[in-house]
Write a protein that holds these residues in place. Structure first.
Motif, PDB file in Angstrom:
ATOM      1  N   THR A 140     -38.692  73.709  17.177  1.00  0.00           N
ATOM      2  CA  THR A 140     -37.635  73.516  16.034  1.00  0.00           C
ATOM      3  C   THR A 140     -37.371  74.617  15.273  1.00  0.00           C
ATOM      4  O   THR A 140     -38.151  75.672  15.227  1.00  0.00           O
ATOM      5  CB  THR A 140     -38.162  72.192  15.179  1.00  0.00           C
ATOM      6  OG1 THR A 140     -39.353  72.782  14.710  1.00  0.00           O
ATOM      7  CG2 THR A 140     -38.184  70.971  15.969  1.00  0.00           C
ATOM      8  N   THR A 141     -36.622  74.567  14.149  1.00  0.00           N
ATOM      9  CA  THR A 141     -36.439  75.750  13.526  1.00  0.00           C
ATOM     10  C   THR A 141     -36.431  75.471  12.078  1.00  0.00           C
ATOM     11  O   THR A 141     -36.408  74.143  11.598  1.00  0.00           O
ATOM     12  CB  THR A 141     -35.066  76.660  13.613  1.00  0.00           C
ATOM     13  OG1 THR A 141     -33.858  75.641  13.254  1.00  0.00           O
ATOM     14  CG2 THR A 141     -35.098  77.450  14.963  1.00  0.00           C
ATOM     15  N   GLY A 142     -36.574  76.119  11.166  1.00  0.00           N
ATOM     16  CA  GLY A 142     -36.696  75.799   9.593  1.00  0.00           C
ATOM     17  C   GLY A 142     -38.131  75.399   9.091  1.00  0.00           C
ATOM     18  O   GLY A 142     -38.922  75.455   9.766  1.00  0.00           O
ATOM     19  N   LYS A 143     -38.148  74.891   7.800  1.00  0.00           N
ATOM     20  CA  LYS A 143     -39.398  74.421   7.107  1.00  0.00           C
ATOM     21  C   LYS A 143     -39.814  73.146   7.701  1.00  0.00           C
ATOM     22  O   LYS A 143     -39.043  72.473   7.759  1.00  0.00           O
ATOM     23  CB  LYS A 143     -39.448  74.504   5.846  1.00  0.00           C
ATOM     24  CG  LYS A 143     -40.526  74.311   5.104  1.00  0.00           C
ATOM     25  CD  LYS A 143     -40.470  74.601   3.601  1.00  0.00           C
ATOM     26  CE  LYS A 143     -41.829  74.030   3.338  1.00  0.00           C
ATOM     27  NZ  LYS A 143     -42.243  74.721   2.065  1.00  0.00           N
ATOM     28  N   VAL A 144     -40.881  73.123   8.525  1.00  0.00           N
ATOM     29  CA  VAL A 144     -41.389  71.877   9.053  1.00  0.00           C
ATOM     30  C   VAL A 144     -42.018  71.081   8.007  1.00  0.00           C
ATOM     31  O   VAL A 144     -42.660  71.423   6.966  1.00  0.00           O
ATOM     32  CB  VAL A 144     -42.866  72.238  10.008  1.00  0.00           C
ATOM     33  CG1 VAL A 144     -43.501  70.846  10.250  1.00  0.00           C
ATOM     34  CG2 VAL A 144     -42.194  73.193  11.103  1.00  0.00           C
ATOM     35  N   PRO A 145     -41.366  69.781   7.788  1.00  0.00           N
ATOM     36  CA  PRO A 145     -41.981  68.916   6.584  1.00  0.00           C
ATOM     37  C   PRO A 145     -43.674  68.790   6.635  1.00  0.00           C
ATOM     38  O   PRO A 145     -44.218  68.710   7.881  1.00  0.00           O
ATOM     39  CB  PRO A 145     -41.270  67.516   6.904  1.00  0.00           C
ATOM     40  CG  PRO A 145     -40.126  68.090   7.899  1.00  0.00           C
ATOM     41  CD  PRO A 145     -40.573  69.022   8.716  1.00  0.00           C
TER      42      PRO A 145
END
Length: 148
Positions: A140-145
């Motif tokens: 995945t990309t982006g900020k991980v919740p």
């Protein structure tokens, strides 16, 4: 609706709600009915409802197993999966997308599958490909919740 908990106990009973008649029924089922649990997830893929995980109070353990109810036959069966399953957990979410059951979040235990009161919350997303029964961890990309 299958399983869950009320104020008194866990159950492993299937209930169906018909929005046209505004009535509940309890259809007969057969096969390998999963043990009573709560905090599991369920999603429908094709003609089947799949459940994953949950907490099985009778043995005081979190689960990471998968079961299937075939709506055509109303028969339950245990699903053998391959690859590394998600960690033992309850209160996670599941969604069905393109024949895959995606699992995110949930509560587990530092000493899983046992419930030692040392809880941890999972920030991982995984999916089970229903054709191959193989677990995958997509990149995945982006900020991980944060786990929840």
């Amino acid at each position: 609706m299958w399983g869950g908990r009320n104020d008194d106990q866990l159950c492993n009973i299937l209930y169906c709600f018909d929005p046209q008649t505004i009535s509940w029924s309890r259809p007969d089922v057969k096969g390998a009915i999963p043990g009573a649990r709560d905090g599991h997830s369920a999603c429908v893929i094709g003609d089947c409802m799949y459940i994953f995980g949950g907490f099985v109070e009778e043995i005081n353990e979190f689960s990471c197993d998968v079961h299937c109810l075939d709506f055509r036959t109303m028969e339950w069966r245990y699903i053998q999966t391959f690859g590394a399953p998600p960690s033992f957990r309850d209160f996670h979410s599941a969604a069905s997308i393109y024949g895959r059951m995606y699992i995110f979040g949930g509560r587990g235990d530092k000493h899983s599958p046992y419930h030692s009161q040392e809880e941890m919350y999972c920030p991982e997303i995984v999916f089970l490909d229903m054709k191959t029964k193989m677990w995958h961890r997509p990149s995945t990309t982006g900020k991980v919740p944060v786990g929840r």
